[in-house]
Motif scaffolding. Structure first.
Motif, short mmCIF file in Angstrom:
data_model
loop_
_atom_site.label_atom_id
_atom_site.label_comp_id
_atom_site.label_asym_id
_atom_site.label_seq_id
_atom_site.Cartn_x
_atom_site.Cartn_y
_atom_site.Cartn_z
N PRO A 250 -5.22 12.45 -8.79
CA PRO A 250 -3.80 12.53 -8.40
C PRO A 250 -2.93 13.24 -9.44
O PRO A 250 -1.75 13.45 -9.22
N THR A 251 -3.51 13.61 -10.59
CA THR A 251 -2.76 14.37 -11.58
C THR A 251 -2.99 15.86 -11.36
O THR A 251 -4.02 16.26 -10.83
N ALA A 252 -2.03 16.66 -11.77
CA ALA A 252 -2.14 18.11 -11.60
C ALA A 252 -3.27 18.66 -12.46
O ALA A 252 -3.60 18.08 -13.50
N PRO A 253 -3.87 19.77 -12.04
CA PRO A 253 -4.92 20.38 -12.86
C PRO A 253 -4.43 20.67 -14.28
O PRO A 253 -3.24 20.94 -14.49
N GLN A 254 -5.36 20.64 -15.21
CA GLN A 254 -5.00 20.86 -16.61
C GLN A 254 -4.54 22.29 -16.85
O GLN A 254 -3.63 22.53 -17.64
N TYR A 255 -5.16 23.24 -16.15
CA TYR A 255 -4.83 24.65 -16.36
C TYR A 255 -4.14 25.21 -15.12
O TYR A 255 -4.57 24.97 -13.99
N ARG A 256 -3.10 25.98 -15.34
CA ARG A 256 -2.28 26.50 -14.25
C ARG A 256 -3.03 27.43 -13.31
O ARG A 256 -2.66 27.58 -12.16
N ASN A 257 -4.12 28.06 -13.80
CA ASN A 257 -4.85 29.01 -12.94
C ASN A 257 -5.96 28.34 -12.14
O ASN A 257 -6.64 28.99 -11.37
N GLU A 258 -6.13 27.03 -12.30
CA GLU A 258 -7.15 26.30 -11.55
C GLU A 258 -6.64 25.97 -10.15
O GLU A 258 -5.46 25.73 -9.94
N SER A 259 -7.58 25.89 -9.22
CA SER A 259 -7.25 25.37 -7.91
C SER A 259 -7.11 23.86 -8.05
O SER A 259 -7.60 23.26 -8.99
N SER B 19 0.83 -1.19 0.00
CA SER B 19 0.00 0.00 0.00
C SER B 19 0.87 1.25 0.00
O SER B 19 2.03 1.21 0.43
N PHE B 20 0.30 2.34 -0.45
CA PHE B 20 1.03 3.61 -0.50
C PHE B 20 1.52 4.01 0.88
O PHE B 20 2.68 4.42 1.04
N TRP B 21 0.65 3.92 1.89
CA TRP B 21 1.00 4.43 3.22
C TRP B 21 2.13 3.64 3.87
O TRP B 21 2.80 4.15 4.77
N ASN B 22 2.41 2.42 3.40
CA ASN B 22 3.56 1.66 3.91
C ASN B 22 4.88 2.27 3.44
O ASN B 22 5.93 1.95 3.99
N ARG B 23 4.81 3.13 2.44
CA ARG B 23 6.02 3.78 1.92
C ARG B 23 6.17 5.20 2.45
O ARG B 23 6.93 6.00 1.93
N VAL B 24 5.40 5.52 3.49
CA VAL B 24 5.43 6.84 4.12
C VAL B 24 5.80 6.67 5.58
O VAL B 24 5.25 5.81 6.28
N GLY B 25 6.73 7.47 6.06
CA GLY B 25 7.14 7.44 7.47
C GLY B 25 6.15 8.21 8.32
O GLY B 25 6.40 9.37 8.66
N ILE B 26 5.05 7.58 8.67
CA ILE B 26 3.99 8.26 9.44
C ILE B 26 4.47 8.43 10.87
O ILE B 26 4.91 7.47 11.52
N ARG B 27 4.37 9.66 11.34
CA ARG B 27 4.83 10.02 12.69
C ARG B 27 3.69 10.71 13.41
O ARG B 27 2.53 10.42 13.13
N GLY B 28 4.00 11.65 14.27
CA GLY B 28 2.98 12.40 15.00
C GLY B 28 2.14 13.24 14.05
O GLY B 28 2.57 13.58 12.93
N ALA B 29 0.95 13.61 14.49
CA ALA B 29 -0.01 14.34 13.65
C ALA B 29 0.56 15.67 13.14
O ALA B 29 0.22 16.10 12.04
N THR C 294 4.90 4.93 -8.61
CA THR C 294 4.05 4.36 -9.65
C THR C 294 2.88 3.68 -8.94
O THR C 294 3.08 2.86 -8.04
N TRP C 295 1.69 4.07 -9.34
CA TRP C 295 0.46 3.58 -8.71
C TRP C 295 -0.50 3.16 -9.81
O TRP C 295 -0.82 3.98 -10.67
N ASN C 296 -0.89 1.92 -9.82
CA ASN C 296 -1.78 1.39 -10.86
C ASN C 296 -1.26 1.70 -12.27
O ASN C 296 -2.02 2.08 -13.16
N GLY C 297 0.05 1.58 -12.45
CA GLY C 297 0.65 1.76 -13.76
C GLY C 297 0.91 3.19 -14.18
O GLY C 297 1.34 3.44 -15.30
N HIS C 298 0.66 4.16 -13.30
CA HIS C 298 0.89 5.57 -13.63
C HIS C 298 1.84 6.19 -12.62
O HIS C 298 1.78 5.87 -11.43
N ALA C 299 2.70 7.07 -13.07
CA ALA C 299 3.64 7.76 -12.19
C ALA C 299 3.00 9.02 -11.61
O ALA C 299 2.36 9.79 -12.34
N TYR C 300 3.15 9.20 -10.30
CA TYR C 300 2.59 10.36 -9.61
C TYR C 300 3.62 10.92 -8.64
O TYR C 300 4.54 10.22 -8.20
N LEU C 301 3.41 12.16 -8.26
CA LEU C 301 4.16 12.74 -7.15
C LEU C 301 3.51 12.24 -5.87
O LEU C 301 2.28 12.19 -5.76
#
Length: 155
Positions: free
Chosen positions: A52-61, A1-11, A30-37
């Motif tokens: 999980p992909t960045a917005p298409q337009y730079r001015n979008e939230s 799982s993704f969270w097993n690759r994260v050093g979870i510490r205090g809140a 790489t998650w389900n065959g796609h690369a993500y940050l």
């Protein structure tokens, strides 16, 4: 799982991604065959963003900003969802990034020597802004900004 690759510490602590990082220090996964940050994937898994992909337009939230300024952090409480412009303003305000100015700017067309030559020549021997603009391949507005110290200030 993704969270097993994260050093979870205090809140309140940063949760570092324990896998590979890119050249800028952000976690890559790489998650389900796609690369993500890693921080984007963490934000998506927590329901903070719709994709999980960045917005298409730079001015979008929808950009995931790190309040902690730690690019490998995956703690959702350290995230703010906003625009790319907000992220860049924050980086400049916190001195994490220096604005490119003058000949260092990506759109710069003049070298420091050319700017010095323009400043020395303007106003002498009927040397006008339109004449200099044509000679150096820039607009008259560019020459005017140089002469008023609005651009290329450090040259």
């Amino acid at each position: 799982s993704f969270w097993n690759r994260v050093g979870i510490r205090g809140a309140d602590d940063c949760w570092p991604f324990l896998g590979a990082t890119n050249a800028r220090g952000y976690g890559n996964i790489t998650w389900n065959g796609h690369a993500y940050l890693s921080h984007r994937l963490a934000a998506w898994l927590c329901g903070l963003i719709s994709s999980p992909t960045a917005p298409q337009y730079r001015n979008e939230s929808g950009f995931v900003l790190h309040r902690c300024d730690n690019p490998i952090c995956c703690n959702p409480s350290h995230f703010e969802i906003d625009t790319l412009a907000k992220n860049q303003r924050d980086a400049y305000a916190r001195n994490l990034r220096a604005p490119s100015c003058g000949s260092q700017h990506v759109n710069s067309k003049l070298t420091p020597q050319q700017v010095q030559d323009i400043r020395q020549r303007y106003g002498h021997n009927n040397c006008t802004q339109p004449l200099l603009a044509k000679e150096y391949g820039v607009s008259q507005t560019c020459i005017g900004l140089i002469m008023r110290g609005k651009t290329y200030r450090w040259i």
